[in-house]
Design a protein around this motif. Structure first.
Motif, mmCIF file in Angstrom:
data_model
loop_
_atom_site.group_PDB
_atom_site.id
_atom_site.type_symbol
_atom_site.label_atom_id
_atom_site.label_comp_id
_atom_site.label_asym_id
_atom_site.label_seq_id
_atom_site.Cartn_x
_atom_site.Cartn_y
_atom_site.Cartn_z
ATOM 1 N N GLY A 186 5.584 6.746 6.335
ATOM 2 C CA GLY A 186 6.678 6.587 5.398
ATOM 3 C C GLY A 186 7.165 7.891 4.795
ATOM 4 O O GLY A 186 7.375 8.886 5.481
ATOM 5 N N ALA A 187 7.346 7.864 3.476
ATOM 6 C CA ALA A 187 7.908 9.017 2.756
ATOM 7 C C ALA A 187 6.852 10.018 2.326
ATOM 8 O O ALA A 187 7.186 11.030 1.697
ATOM 9 C CB ALA A 187 8.678 8.525 1.525
ATOM 10 N N VAL A 188 5.586 9.761 2.661
ATOM 11 C CA VAL A 188 4.513 10.612 2.148
ATOM 12 C C VAL A 188 4.654 12.076 2.572
ATOM 13 O O VAL A 188 4.511 12.974 1.736
ATOM 14 C CB VAL A 188 3.131 10.050 2.549
ATOM 15 C CG1 VAL A 188 2.015 10.982 2.094
ATOM 16 C CG2 VAL A 188 2.938 8.678 1.936
ATOM 17 N N PRO A 189 4.949 12.406 3.849
ATOM 18 C CA PRO A 189 5.082 13.833 4.212
ATOM 19 C C PRO A 189 6.143 14.554 3.386
ATOM 20 O O PRO A 189 5.933 15.699 2.970
ATOM 21 C CB PRO A 189 5.455 13.776 5.693
ATOM 22 C CG PRO A 189 4.855 12.492 6.191
ATOM 23 C CD PRO A 189 5.032 11.531 5.043
ATOM 24 N N GLU A 190 7.288 13.885 3.150
ATOM 25 C CA GLU A 190 8.329 14.517 2.331
ATOM 26 C C GLU A 190 7.876 14.680 0.887
ATOM 27 O O GLU A 190 8.149 15.701 0.227
ATOM 28 C CB GLU A 190 9.618 13.690 2.379
ATOM 29 C CG GLU A 190 10.395 13.812 3.670
ATOM 30 C CD GLU A 190 9.727 13.100 4.848
ATOM 31 O OE1 GLU A 190 8.881 12.201 4.605
ATOM 32 O OE2 GLU A 190 10.039 13.435 6.005
ATOM 33 N N LEU A 191 7.179 13.675 0.363
ATOM 34 C CA LEU A 191 6.689 13.750 -1.012
ATOM 35 C C LEU A 191 5.665 14.866 -1.177
ATOM 36 O O LEU A 191 5.623 15.530 -2.206
ATOM 37 C CB LEU A 191 6.071 12.415 -1.430
ATOM 38 C CG LEU A 191 7.054 11.295 -1.744
ATOM 39 C CD1 LEU A 191 6.317 9.976 -1.965
ATOM 40 C CD2 LEU A 191 7.874 11.630 -2.971
ATOM 41 N N MET A 192 4.847 15.075 -0.145
ATOM 42 C CA MET A 192 3.846 16.135 -0.221
ATOM 43 C C MET A 192 4.502 17.498 -0.438
ATOM 44 O O MET A 192 3.974 18.353 -1.159
ATOM 45 C CB MET A 192 3.002 16.184 1.055
ATOM 46 C CG MET A 192 1.931 15.136 1.118
ATOM 47 S SD MET A 192 0.685 15.385 -0.155
ATOM 48 C CE MET A 192 -0.430 14.045 0.218
ATOM 49 N N ALA A 193 5.662 17.699 0.179
ATOM 50 C CA ALA A 193 6.359 18.979 0.034
ATOM 51 C C ALA A 193 6.838 19.197 -1.396
ATOM 52 O O ALA A 193 7.072 20.335 -1.801
ATOM 53 C CB ALA A 193 7.543 19.042 0.998
ATOM 54 N N CYS A 194 6.982 18.127 -2.161
ATOM 55 C CA CYS A 194 7.369 18.249 -3.566
ATOM 56 C C CYS A 194 6.158 18.285 -4.488
ATOM 57 O O CYS A 194 6.145 19.002 -5.489
ATOM 58 C CB CYS A 194 8.260 17.073 -3.974
ATOM 59 S SG CYS A 194 9.770 16.901 -3.001
ATOM 60 N N VAL A 195 5.142 17.497 -4.147
ATOM 61 C CA VAL A 195 3.998 17.311 -5.046
ATOM 62 C C VAL A 195 3.059 18.513 -5.039
ATOM 63 O O VAL A 195 2.613 18.969 -6.101
ATOM 64 C CB VAL A 195 3.235 16.024 -4.668
ATOM 65 C CG1 VAL A 195 1.928 15.920 -5.458
ATOM 66 C CG2 VAL A 195 4.099 14.801 -4.937
ATOM 67 N N ALA A 251 0.836 -1.201 0.000
ATOM 68 C CA ALA A 251 0.000 0.000 0.000
ATOM 69 C C ALA A 251 0.870 1.251 0.000
ATOM 70 O O ALA A 251 0.598 2.212 -0.728
ATOM 71 C CB ALA A 251 -0.932 0.001 1.212
ATOM 72 N N ALA A 252 1.940 1.247 0.806
ATOM 73 C CA ALA A 252 2.842 2.399 0.852
ATOM 74 C C ALA A 252 3.546 2.586 -0.482
ATOM 75 O O ALA A 252 3.714 3.717 -0.962
ATOM 76 C CB ALA A 252 3.864 2.223 1.968
ATOM 77 N N ALA A 253 3.947 1.467 -1.114
ATOM 78 C CA ALA A 253 4.639 1.557 -2.405
ATOM 79 C C ALA A 253 3.730 2.147 -3.485
ATOM 80 O O ALA A 253 4.145 3.002 -4.273
ATOM 81 C CB ALA A 253 5.136 0.176 -2.826
ATOM 82 N N VAL A 254 2.477 1.698 -3.522
ATOM 83 C CA VAL A 254 1.520 2.227 -4.496
ATOM 84 C C VAL A 254 1.248 3.704 -4.232
ATOM 85 O O VAL A 254 1.222 4.529 -5.148
ATOM 86 C CB VAL A 254 0.211 1.413 -4.475
ATOM 87 C CG1 VAL A 254 -0.876 2.094 -5.311
ATOM 88 C CG2 VAL A 254 0.453 -0.004 -4.993
ATOM 89 N N CYS A 255 1.072 4.049 -2.965
ATOM 90 C CA CYS A 255 0.807 5.443 -2.583
ATOM 91 C C CYS A 255 1.948 6.347 -3.043
ATOM 92 O O CYS A 255 1.717 7.406 -3.655
ATOM 93 C CB CYS A 255 0.632 5.523 -1.073
ATOM 94 S SG CYS A 255 0.568 7.186 -0.402
ATOM 95 N N GLU A 256 3.187 5.927 -2.774
ATOM 96 C CA GLU A 256 4.331 6.751 -3.145
ATOM 97 C C GLU A 256 4.460 6.872 -4.662
ATOM 98 O O GLU A 256 4.781 7.948 -5.183
ATOM 99 C CB GLU A 256 5.600 6.167 -2.527
ATOM 100 C CG GLU A 256 5.639 6.324 -1.008
ATOM 101 C CD GLU A 256 6.790 5.579 -0.370
ATOM 102 O OE1 GLU A 256 7.740 5.224 -1.112
ATOM 103 O OE2 GLU A 256 6.748 5.341 0.855
#
Length: 229
Positions: free
Chosen positions: A117-126, A62-67
């Motif tokens: 996971g990495a979602v908070p960091e990805l949000m800052a880019c997305v 689920a985390a892999a798909v989300c990222e």
């Protein structure tokens, strides 16, 4: 390769083979199909299948798909256009479908894992990228996510990045407006000088002073002439 080809052919031709091909494809094949840039109507079938099987995934898949979905910016980019491709009403329909697909992906695959996971960091880019996307579809997605009564899932890093991007955009607009105002002032004064032909207009008070100075000059000349005579 066989599974990818089967899915690709089923998406191209539709029909009764498509539901089975979607069910048999794993997450990687479905995401790869979206990566290829499907027309929005076909992409919807893939999105629905990805979201449908969300409860069946363990935490790591689920985390892999989300990222992957976040890195791809919710697959909002329109597919490559052929010459004479979608325009007008057809283009509007395509855009609405892309927005709807992005919202389904966010609600079903991203929001439930927003703090992991990495979602908070990805949000800052997305988020800044979505806000400034070319045709405004990303900005509409952000507004609609923020407009619900549920937590957005953007997190502190995402909100900071989004606000920073918006603030920078406002600063650029303000600077452009100031430059345009200065240019307009310079153009106004230049045109005024051109229209006047360089002539200096004297005010009434200035006219009296000029006349008095003229009389004094004439009187001095007369005095000189009389004295010389």
């Amino acid at each position: 390769m066989t599974g990818a080809r089967t899915l690709r052919e089923a998406l191209r031709h539709g029909g009764d083979a498509l539901p089975a091909a979607l069910r048999e494809a794993d997450d990687g094949l479905l995401l790869s199909a979206l990566d290829e840039g499907l027309p929005a109507e076909r992409a919807t079938r893939v999105v629905v299948e990805l979201v449908r099987r969300a409860p069946e995934r363990g935490p790591e898949p689920a985390a892999a798909v989300c990222e992957k979905v976040l890195v791809a910016q919710l697959y909002l980019d329109p597919p490559p256009r052929a010459p004479g491709g979608t325009a007008g009403a057809a283009g509007d329909v395509d855009r609405r479908l892309r927005v709807r697909n992005a919202l389904m992906l966010y609600e079903g695959l991203v929001r439930p894992y927003a703090q992991r996971g990495a979602v908070p960091e990805l949000m800052a880019c997305v988020l800044p990228g979505l806000w400034t996307a070319g045709d405004g579809a990303g900005r509409e997605v952000v507004r609609r996510i923020a407009g619900t009564r549920q937590p957005t899932g953007f997190g502190e890093k995402g909100w900071k990045a989004l606000f920073g991007g918006v603030a920078e955009e406002c600063r650029e607009h303000e600077e452009a407006a100031a430059r345009a105002a200065r240019h307009e002032v310079r153009r106004h004064w230049w045109r005024r000088g051109t229209d006047d032909g360089g002539r200096i207009d004297l005010q009434p008070g200035q006219l009296w002073v000029s006349a008095l100075l003229g009389l004094i000059a004439v009187a001095l000349v007369l005095i000189v002439v009389i004295a010389a005579g």
